[in-house]
Enzyme design. Sequence first.
Site, PDB file in Angstrom:
ATOM      1  NE  ARG A  52      -8.643   8.046   2.472  1.00 34.91           N
ATOM      2  CZ  ARG A  52      -9.532   8.107   1.487  1.00 34.91           C
ATOM      3  NH1 ARG A  52     -10.633   7.364   1.540  1.00 34.91           N
ATOM      4  NH2 ARG A  52      -9.321   8.882   0.459  1.00 34.91           N
ATOM      5  CG  HIS A  55      -8.709   5.504  -1.458  1.00 38.78           C
ATOM      6  ND1 HIS A  55      -8.641   4.695  -0.350  1.00 38.78           N
ATOM      7  CD2 HIS A  55      -7.458   6.049  -1.588  1.00 38.78           C
ATOM      8  CE1 HIS A  55      -7.427   4.738   0.172  1.00 38.78           C
ATOM      9  NE2 HIS A  55      -6.683   5.544  -0.573  1.00 38.78           N
ATOM     10  CG  HIS A  57      -4.122   7.884  -4.470  1.00 42.71           C
ATOM     11  ND1 HIS A  57      -4.913   8.656  -3.662  1.00 42.71           N
ATOM     12  CD2 HIS A  57      -3.645   6.882  -3.683  1.00 42.71           C
ATOM     13  CE1 HIS A  57      -4.921   8.164  -2.442  1.00 42.71           C
ATOM     14  NE2 HIS A  57      -4.162   7.078  -2.431  1.00 42.71           N
ATOM     15  CD  GLU A  62      -1.362   5.009  -0.314  1.00 46.25           C
ATOM     16  OE1 GLU A  62      -2.291   5.666  -0.830  1.00 46.25           O
ATOM     17  OE2 GLU A  62      -1.557   4.107   0.524  1.00 46.25           O
ATOM     18  CG  HIS A 101      -5.138   1.629  -2.195  1.00 46.29           C
ATOM     19  ND1 HIS A 101      -4.957   2.342  -3.362  1.00 46.29           N
ATOM     20  CD2 HIS A 101      -4.860   2.498  -1.186  1.00 46.29           C
ATOM     21  CE1 HIS A 101      -4.586   3.583  -3.081  1.00 46.29           C
ATOM     22  NE2 HIS A 101      -4.525   3.709  -1.754  1.00 46.29           N
ATOM     23  CD  GLU A 124      -5.492  10.803   1.355  1.00 45.83           C
ATOM     24  OE1 GLU A 124      -6.523  10.406   1.898  1.00 45.83           O
ATOM     25  OE2 GLU A 124      -4.876  10.117   0.522  1.00 45.83           O
TER      26      GLU A 124
END
Length: 348
Positions: A52, A55, A57, A62, A101, A124
């Site tokens: 993943r 990125h 948020h 999280e 992360h 997401e």
Amino acid sequence: MNPSSLSFRYELEKKEPRTNDGGTTRGASVKEFPASVGIAGVSMRLQPGSMRELHWHANAAEWAYVISGTVRTTIIHPDGRSYTDNFEPGDVWYFPKGYGHSIQATGTEECHFILIFDNGNFSEDHTFSVTDFVSSMPPEIVAQNLGLSLEEVAELPQKEVYFAAGVVPDELSVNAAARPEESDIELTSLHRYPLHSQQPRIIPGGGLQRLVTSKEFPISTTMAGSVLELQPGALREMHWHPNADEWQYFISGQAEMSVFLAEGVSVTEQFNAGDVGYVPMGAGHYIKNTGDTVCKVLIGFNSGTYESIDISEWLAGNPKDVVITNFGLKEEEIEKFPEKKVFIKPGK
């Protein structure tokens, strides 16, 4: 909206996943799960080597729990420090809001983990990814910033990658810094807490609980979590949380939950593995194992501090005459009430 018309159950694992390059994700925000106004969650699976991508948020922290497989994470702090950690089943991580992360599956099997976010409006699909960021900027700016030629910039991804298939990391690529001496290695690091290694709270015949809060895991200031295991017929007694909403992912087994919303309104739901449940802050509820196997539930709270008021402890803490007057019962009937906190009541 009429509270009694809300559903406090969402069949997350039956949702059509987002899939590409060795990864799948299923999400439940308040958009898909209207009752879940304070917390959102994601079930993500990565094949070995799949990542993943880098990125961040902008609107939520999280908190994650690894169900199966192994995974490596990286994170950058605003002061420039970066951290790399490896996770196994039963481990937890926490990333503050806005910290960049990545997550990459290691080992030889699929990694499955649950992500919980302290904002019901999280999605997401609206995460800030590094490839999306770079490809959205003017090429000459990217070239200047990264020291590339315009031709090299043109070879970079031209849209968000999201999942990136890569080589499974080995021990030489795990940490950017030198590995510490064996005697210096600790189970708990800044962003990793080994919840499954914790000694559980055990109720004989009833079940057990493992709990991690900001007290045990200091960086997790906005979230706490637990894993609850109920034996067949066992009841996590009637209770409420005065300081947090509760988000549940049913890992295994079957259960029933009723959510009490005051003024005679309650909603009862039946849960299976892969379902998600939600309880608003302050709403009374219970969880009962209705199956013939252990019911295992992952629970997340949008507060770093765990607070619970259980009905047995509340009633036992009052003078008997108060309880007698309140319920209109005889003293010998009140004697049957629990004299201390029950927490989990074994099935008959």
